[in-house]
Motif scaffolding. Structure first.
Motif, short mmCIF file in Angstrom:
data_model
loop_
_atom_site.label_atom_id
_atom_site.label_comp_id
_atom_site.label_asym_id
_atom_site.label_seq_id
_atom_site.Cartn_x
_atom_site.Cartn_y
_atom_site.Cartn_z
N ASP A 68 0.82 -1.22 0.00
CA ASP A 68 0.00 0.00 0.00
C ASP A 68 0.86 1.27 0.00
O ASP A 68 2.04 1.26 0.32
CB ASP A 68 -0.96 0.04 1.19
CG ASP A 68 -2.04 -1.03 1.13
OD1 ASP A 68 -2.12 -1.73 0.11
OD2 ASP A 68 -2.79 -1.19 2.12
N SER A 113 -13.72 0.95 -0.03
CA SER A 113 -13.42 2.37 -0.21
C SER A 113 -12.45 2.88 0.85
O SER A 113 -11.57 3.70 0.57
CB SER A 113 -14.71 3.20 -0.21
OG SER A 113 -15.38 3.08 1.03
N LEU A 116 -8.97 1.54 -0.12
CA LEU A 116 -8.43 2.24 -1.29
C LEU A 116 -7.91 3.61 -0.91
O LEU A 116 -6.85 4.05 -1.39
CB LEU A 116 -9.51 2.36 -2.36
CG LEU A 116 -9.95 1.07 -3.05
CD1 LEU A 116 -11.08 1.35 -4.03
CD2 LEU A 116 -8.78 0.38 -3.76
N THR A 117 -8.61 4.31 -0.03
CA THR A 117 -8.20 5.64 0.40
C THR A 117 -6.87 5.61 1.14
O THR A 117 -6.07 6.55 1.05
CB THR A 117 -9.27 6.27 1.31
OG1 THR A 117 -10.50 6.36 0.58
CG2 THR A 117 -8.86 7.66 1.78
N TYR A 121 -5.39 1.88 -3.56
CA TYR A 121 -5.28 2.26 -4.98
C TYR A 121 -3.89 1.95 -5.51
O TYR A 121 -3.72 1.38 -6.59
CB TYR A 121 -5.59 3.74 -5.16
CG TYR A 121 -7.06 4.06 -5.31
CD1 TYR A 121 -7.80 3.59 -6.40
CD2 TYR A 121 -7.72 4.85 -4.36
CE1 TYR A 121 -9.14 3.90 -6.54
CE2 TYR A 121 -9.07 5.15 -4.49
CZ TYR A 121 -9.78 4.66 -5.58
OH TYR A 121 -11.12 4.95 -5.71
N GLU A 122 -2.88 2.36 -4.76
CA GLU A 122 -1.49 2.13 -5.19
C GLU A 122 -1.19 0.63 -5.26
O GLU A 122 -0.48 0.16 -6.15
CB GLU A 122 -0.52 2.83 -4.25
CG GLU A 122 -0.57 4.36 -4.31
CD GLU A 122 -1.65 4.98 -3.43
OE1 GLU A 122 -1.66 6.21 -3.31
OE2 GLU A 122 -2.47 4.22 -2.85
N ALA A 124 -3.40 -1.83 -5.85
CA ALA A 124 -4.08 -2.38 -7.02
C ALA A 124 -3.37 -2.00 -8.32
O ALA A 124 -3.20 -2.82 -9.23
CB ALA A 124 -5.53 -1.91 -7.04
N GLN A 125 -2.94 -0.75 -8.39
CA GLN A 125 -2.26 -0.27 -9.60
C GLN A 125 -0.97 -1.04 -9.84
O GLN A 125 -0.61 -1.33 -10.99
CB GLN A 125 -1.98 1.23 -9.47
CG GLN A 125 -1.57 1.89 -10.78
CD GLN A 125 -1.62 3.40 -10.66
OE1 GLN A 125 -1.25 3.97 -9.64
NE2 GLN A 125 -2.08 4.06 -11.71
N VAL A 131 -7.34 1.32 -12.08
CA VAL A 131 -7.98 1.78 -10.86
C VAL A 131 -9.11 2.77 -11.13
O VAL A 131 -10.01 2.94 -10.30
CB VAL A 131 -6.95 2.40 -9.89
CG1 VAL A 131 -5.98 1.33 -9.41
CG2 VAL A 131 -6.20 3.56 -10.54
N LEU A 134 -12.54 1.22 -10.74
CA LEU A 134 -13.01 0.73 -9.45
C LEU A 134 -14.15 1.58 -8.90
O LEU A 134 -15.05 1.08 -8.24
CB LEU A 134 -11.84 0.71 -8.44
CG LEU A 134 -10.67 -0.22 -8.80
CD1 LEU A 134 -9.57 -0.10 -7.75
CD2 LEU A 134 -11.14 -1.66 -8.93
N ALA A 135 -14.11 2.89 -9.18
CA ALA A 135 -15.12 3.80 -8.61
C ALA A 135 -16.52 3.56 -9.18
O ALA A 135 -17.51 3.91 -8.53
CB ALA A 135 -14.70 5.25 -8.85
N ILE A 146 -9.79 -6.77 -8.39
CA ILE A 146 -8.44 -6.68 -7.82
C ILE A 146 -7.91 -8.07 -7.50
O ILE A 146 -6.76 -8.41 -7.82
CB ILE A 146 -8.44 -5.81 -6.55
CG1 ILE A 146 -8.88 -4.38 -6.88
CG2 ILE A 146 -7.06 -5.80 -5.90
CD1 ILE A 146 -9.13 -3.51 -5.66
#
Length: 258
Positions: A68, A113, A116-117, A121-122, A124-125, A131, A134-135, A146
């Motif tokens: 992460d 969520s 991810l915050t 996100y990092e 998954a990327q 990414v 995802l939203a 993912i």
């Protein structure tokens, strides 16, 4: 794992000498958070130190939060899964970020969520997930997307992480301990998540606790704990502590170093 330690609530009247495991040496690395560049250099530095030092049973302890936030969670996992077995015994501890990832991609997609915050996100990327998609997906569908990008061997590797490791008078955990609670009765949530109740406590835990989880500008060496999370993902500084007998010293890797 904790049974040899006895916790005392009394404050010490003088400094105490803490010793590592006899005939062995430990290198503990703080929170990596996807900074493969710093981790590779740290391990290379440790290997040079091992070559220049007397031979011993050497342990490499990763204090959790390998993933992460930073840019290359996948690279960190793959690098650690390939560590050579040349006498360096790796120990991997579960951090709150590993726990959160396993929960979200397991049976708690409703927490997606939040994860991810805080660095998901990092993560998954780094596994090639688009990414931006995802939203617009339902949490369960986003979690499935993912999960499908992550090799099963990576899940199995992370699921095998331990919660603690003892080394002589030292106890290694990710976040800390619940003060006043028997060490063999500690809750895994505290070992991975606790902050102020542990950080502000000055009592003798019956061992020297080495931990990450809470960022400090420099390593924090207190009478009852040593914090070595120097915020690699945002400061570019990764810290480790080397322990041998009654001696210990810090190892620091900075992204601006040559």
């Amino acid at each position: 794992m904790f049974s040899r330690f006895r916790q005392s609530r009394a404050r010490r009247t003088g400094p105490r000498e803490w010793r590592g495991l006899s005939g062995a040496r430990a290198y503990a690395i703080g929170d990596v958070h996807g900074r493969l560049d710093l981790l590779e250099r740290m391990v290379a530095t440790i290997e040079r130190d091992r070559r220049e030092s007397s031979r011993a049973r050497d342990y490499l302890i990763l204090l959790g939060d390998l993933i992460d936030r930073g840019p290359d969670s996948r690279g960190v996992i793959e690098f650690l899964m390939r560590l050579p077995s040349d006498g360096l015994r790796p120990v991997f501890l579960m951090g709150n970020h590993e726990e959160m990832m396993l929960r979200v991609l397991g049976d708690e997609p409703e927490s997606l969520s939040q994860w991810l915050t805080y660095g998901g996100y990092e993560f998954a990327q780094s596994y090639g997930v688009e990414v931006g998609r995802l939203a617009v997906l339902a949490p369960a569908d986003a979690a499935d997307m993912i999960r499908a990008a992550i090799p099963p061997s990576h899940f199995a590797f992370i699921e095998g992480f331990a919660d603690s490791f003892t080394f002589g008078d030292y106890l290694f955990v990710h976040a800390g301990l619940r003060p006043g609670k028997r060490l063999d009765a500690q809750d895994t949530h505290d070992l991975r998540w606790i902050r102020d109740e542990f950080l502000n406590d000055e009592s003798d835990h019956g061992c020297m606790v080495v931990h990450g989880h809470t960022i400090s500008v420099e390593p924090e060496e207190k009478e009852n704990r040593i914090g070595i999370d120097t915020g690699a993902y945002q400061t570019g500084i990764l810290t480790a502590v080397r322990i041998e007998g009654a001696r210990r010293r810090m190892i620091r890797i900075e992204e601006c170093d040559p």
